[in-house]
Design a protein around this motif. Structure first.
Motif, PDB file in Angstrom:
ATOM      1  N   ARG A 170      16.041  70.055  87.375  1.00  0.00           N
ATOM      2  CA  ARG A 170      14.733  70.674  87.133  1.00  0.00           C
ATOM      3  C   ARG A 170      14.743  72.185  87.366  1.00  0.00           C
ATOM      4  O   ARG A 170      13.775  72.862  87.038  1.00  0.00           O
ATOM      5  CB  ARG A 170      13.675  70.040  88.047  1.00  0.00           C
ATOM      6  CG  ARG A 170      13.411  68.576  87.737  1.00  0.00           C
ATOM      7  CD  ARG A 170      12.420  67.990  88.709  1.00  0.00           C
ATOM      8  NE  ARG A 170      12.182  66.586  88.437  1.00  0.00           N
ATOM      9  CZ  ARG A 170      10.993  66.052  88.199  1.00  0.00           C
ATOM     10  NH1 ARG A 170       9.911  66.797  88.200  1.00  0.00           N
ATOM     11  NH2 ARG A 170      10.867  64.766  87.968  1.00  0.00           N
ATOM     12  N   GLY A 176       8.225  71.130  87.034  1.00  0.00           N
ATOM     13  CA  GLY A 176       7.607  70.595  88.237  1.00  0.00           C
ATOM     14  C   GLY A 176       8.650  70.070  89.210  1.00  0.00           C
ATOM     15  O   GLY A 176       9.699  69.553  88.814  1.00  0.00           O
ATOM     16  N   ILE A 177       8.376  70.207  90.484  1.00  0.00           N
ATOM     17  CA  ILE A 177       9.280  69.728  91.519  1.00  0.00           C
ATOM     18  C   ILE A 177       9.377  68.203  91.474  1.00  0.00           C
ATOM     19  O   ILE A 177       8.422  67.514  91.115  1.00  0.00           O
ATOM     20  CB  ILE A 177       8.786  70.223  92.903  1.00  0.00           C
ATOM     21  CG1 ILE A 177       9.178  71.699  93.074  1.00  0.00           C
ATOM     22  CG2 ILE A 177       9.335  69.390  94.054  1.00  0.00           C
ATOM     23  CD1 ILE A 177       8.635  72.343  94.312  1.00  0.00           C
ATOM     24  N   ASN A 178      10.544  67.685  91.820  1.00  0.00           N
ATOM     25  CA  ASN A 178      10.727  66.238  91.922  1.00  0.00           C
ATOM     26  C   ASN A 178      10.119  65.785  93.250  1.00  0.00           C
ATOM     27  O   ASN A 178      10.806  65.629  94.255  1.00  0.00           O
ATOM     28  CB  ASN A 178      12.220  65.893  91.859  1.00  0.00           C
ATOM     29  CG  ASN A 178      12.464  64.394  91.810  1.00  0.00           C
ATOM     30  OD1 ASN A 178      11.610  63.600  92.193  1.00  0.00           O
ATOM     31  ND2 ASN A 178      13.646  64.014  91.346  1.00  0.00           N
ATOM     32  N   TRP A 179       8.812  65.596  93.238  1.00  0.00           N
ATOM     33  CA  TRP A 179       8.099  65.306  94.485  1.00  0.00           C
ATOM     34  C   TRP A 179       8.483  63.958  95.065  1.00  0.00           C
ATOM     35  O   TRP A 179       8.605  63.806  96.289  1.00  0.00           O
ATOM     36  CB  TRP A 179       6.586  65.382  94.257  1.00  0.00           C
ATOM     37  CG  TRP A 179       6.130  66.788  94.045  1.00  0.00           C
ATOM     38  CD1 TRP A 179       5.715  67.354  92.874  1.00  0.00           C
ATOM     39  CD2 TRP A 179       6.075  67.833  95.024  1.00  0.00           C
ATOM     40  NE1 TRP A 179       5.401  68.677  93.065  1.00  0.00           N
ATOM     41  CE2 TRP A 179       5.615  69.005  94.374  1.00  0.00           C
ATOM     42  CE3 TRP A 179       6.382  67.906  96.377  1.00  0.00           C
ATOM     43  CZ2 TRP A 179       5.442  70.213  95.028  1.00  0.00           C
ATOM     44  CZ3 TRP A 179       6.213  69.109  97.043  1.00  0.00           C
ATOM     45  CH2 TRP A 179       5.748  70.245  96.366  1.00  0.00           C
ATOM     46  N   LEU A 199       9.499  74.239  90.448  1.00  0.00           N
ATOM     47  CA  LEU A 199       8.095  74.558  90.723  1.00  0.00           C
ATOM     48  C   LEU A 199       7.530  75.339  89.540  1.00  0.00           C
ATOM     49  O   LEU A 199       8.050  76.379  89.178  1.00  0.00           O
ATOM     50  CB  LEU A 199       7.977  75.345  92.026  1.00  0.00           C
ATOM     51  CG  LEU A 199       6.573  75.431  92.628  1.00  0.00           C
ATOM     52  CD1 LEU A 199       6.639  75.504  94.151  1.00  0.00           C
ATOM     53  CD2 LEU A 199       5.801  76.614  92.084  1.00  0.00           C
ATOM     54  N   SER A 201       3.770  75.504  88.379  1.00  0.00           N
ATOM     55  CA  SER A 201       2.404  75.962  88.177  1.00  0.00           C
ATOM     56  C   SER A 201       1.595  75.776  89.447  1.00  0.00           C
ATOM     57  O   SER A 201       2.100  75.265  90.458  1.00  0.00           O
ATOM     58  CB  SER A 201       1.749  75.166  87.039  1.00  0.00           C
ATOM     59  OG  SER A 201       1.550  73.825  87.455  1.00  0.00           O
ATOM     60  N   ASP A 204       1.683  72.404  91.273  1.00  0.00           N
ATOM     61  CA  ASP A 204       2.684  72.141  92.307  1.00  0.00           C
ATOM     62  C   ASP A 204       2.235  72.677  93.665  1.00  0.00           C
ATOM     63  O   ASP A 204       2.530  72.085  94.702  1.00  0.00           O
ATOM     64  CB  ASP A 204       4.035  72.759  91.924  1.00  0.00           C
ATOM     65  CG  ASP A 204       4.808  71.901  90.938  1.00  0.00           C
ATOM     66  OD1 ASP A 204       4.899  70.676  91.158  1.00  0.00           O
ATOM     67  OD2 ASP A 204       5.323  72.449  89.956  1.00  0.00           O
ATOM     68  N   ARG A 207      -0.112  70.224  94.976  1.00  0.00           N
ATOM     69  CA  ARG A 207       0.639  69.031  95.429  1.00  0.00           C
ATOM     70  C   ARG A 207       1.170  69.228  96.847  1.00  0.00           C
ATOM     71  O   ARG A 207       1.273  68.258  97.614  1.00  0.00           O
ATOM     72  CB  ARG A 207       1.791  68.759  94.450  1.00  0.00           C
ATOM     73  CG  ARG A 207       2.572  67.469  94.778  1.00  0.00           C
ATOM     74  CD  ARG A 207       1.695  66.255  94.578  1.00  0.00           C
ATOM     75  NE  ARG A 207       2.392  65.004  94.879  1.00  0.00           N
ATOM     76  CZ  ARG A 207       2.516  64.476  96.089  1.00  0.00           C
ATOM     77  NH1 ARG A 207       1.991  65.104  97.147  1.00  0.00           N
ATOM     78  NH2 ARG A 207       3.132  63.324  96.276  1.00  0.00           N
ATOM     79  N   ALA A 219       7.959  74.988 100.083  1.00  0.00           N
ATOM     80  CA  ALA A 219       8.626  74.895  98.790  1.00  0.00           C
ATOM     81  C   ALA A 219       9.051  76.298  98.355  1.00  0.00           C
ATOM     82  O   ALA A 219       8.472  77.303  98.777  1.00  0.00           O
ATOM     83  CB  ALA A 219       7.721  74.264  97.747  1.00  0.00           C
ATOM     84  N   SER A 221       9.778  78.997  95.230  1.00  0.00           N
ATOM     85  CA  SER A 221       9.380  79.311  93.859  1.00  0.00           C
ATOM     86  C   SER A 221      10.156  80.517  93.347  1.00  0.00           C
ATOM     87  O   SER A 221      10.287  81.527  94.047  1.00  0.00           O
ATOM     88  CB  SER A 221       7.878  79.615  93.783  1.00  0.00           C
ATOM     89  OG  SER A 221       7.501  79.941  92.455  1.00  0.00           O
ATOM     90  N   PHE A 250      -3.587  66.914  90.749  1.00  0.00           N
ATOM     91  CA  PHE A 250      -2.596  65.930  91.160  1.00  0.00           C
ATOM     92  C   PHE A 250      -3.311  64.765  91.816  1.00  0.00           C
ATOM     93  O   PHE A 250      -4.246  64.975  92.585  1.00  0.00           O
ATOM     94  CB  PHE A 250      -1.612  66.539  92.176  1.00  0.00           C
ATOM     95  CG  PHE A 250      -0.266  66.864  91.613  1.00  0.00           C
ATOM     96  CD1 PHE A 250       0.184  68.176  91.570  1.00  0.00           C
ATOM     97  CD2 PHE A 250       0.564  65.862  91.143  1.00  0.00           C
ATOM     98  CE1 PHE A 250       1.434  68.485  91.066  1.00  0.00           C
ATOM     99  CE2 PHE A 250       1.820  66.175  90.631  1.00  0.00           C
ATOM    100  CZ  PHE A 250       2.249  67.487  90.599  1.00  0.00           C
TER     101      PHE A 250
END
Length: 254
Positions: A170, A176-179, A199, A201, A204, A207, A219, A221, A250
């Motif tokens: 990613r 988007g992060i792999n949450w 990351l 938008s 995220d 989230r 996180a 960015s 989310f």
């Protein structure tokens, strides 16, 4: 919850890669020190720096740029890329780094990480970069057979200050992060986890404020900040709780 702006260094410049490919680098600033100061002026309180050339070479390559960054910002800086020995660690910490990030060596020599944590308490983070769910090393150029959680558990109780988990599939493509994988990792260990890779938008950022994500340290960015997809003031206000985001960005994970 910390939002870490990223400065990735290639040939002395601030770049972003696509999917970890050194051949797909976009230059965003030829002056990394000026970029570090700009992030501080925008209100960020930490800085994440990676020596991309160093990650492939196995030793620091962009040292001059890193030292210029340290002089340009008052913010604590964490650095990864090419840091493979206790001497490397000691050298960088003596120059004012808040912490070093050990990646490839964490796979090759977990004992060195444990010794580094003993010698430099609170100053050692581990970078776990995964491709297809398996840990990658040598600047993401090689895949190992280790699983992410399997590697992370080797450092439980050692004093590692954070695990920085990057989903290479990613990274740099704003999907988007792999949450799910990141939170699964955080659930499996007691070491604080920092999310990285993709990351995209303000969604995220929202989230990050969900109850199941609050166990994360934060996180990272990169491209989304450089491309203007995230407004720094808005993102930081949401994380502080000063700004209520629009509903429905989310849904909370069950």
């Amino acid at each position: 919850m910390i939002l870490f702006p990223a400065i990735d260094l290639k040939d002395g410049q601030c770049v972003r890669l696509k999917l970890g490919d050194m051949g797909q680098a976009t230059v965003y600033n030829a002056d990394p020190a000026a970029q570090a100061k700009a992030f501080e002026d925008q209100g960020f309180e930490w800085l994440h720096v990676v020596d991309l050339n160093g990650a492939f070479a196995g030793e620091s390559v962009n040292g001059a740029a890193v030292e210029a960054i340290l002089k340009a910002t008052k913010n604590p800086v964490q650095l990864g890329g090419g840091i493979r020995t206790l001497d490397h660690i000691e050298k960088w910490l003596s120059k004012g780094l808040a912490r070093v990030i050990l990646g490839t060596v964490a796979v090759r020599d977990p004992g060195l990480v444990i010794e580094a944590c003993r010698k430099f308490p609170g100053k050692i983070a581990v970078g776990i970069d995964a491709k297809g769910g398996k840990v990658a090393v040598e600047g993401w150029a090689e895949a190992s057979t280790l699983g992410v959680i399997e590697l992370a558990k080797k450092f439980e109780g050692a004093g590692v200050s954070a695990i920085i988990y990057t989903d290479i599939d990613r990274d740099g493509i704003l999907t988007g992060i792999n949450w799910d994988a990141t939170i699964d990792l955080a659930d499996a260990i007691s070491i604080p986890v920092i999310a990285s890779g993709g990351l995209a938008s303000i969604a995220d950022i929202v989230r990050m404020t969900m109850p199941d994500a609050k166990k994360l340290e934060g996180a990272i960015s990169g491209r989304a900040l450089y491309d203007g997809r995230i407004n720094p003031a808005e993102a930081l206000a949401i994380l502080r709780g000063d700004l209520k985001p629009a509903p429905g960005l989310f849904e909370e994970r069950a």
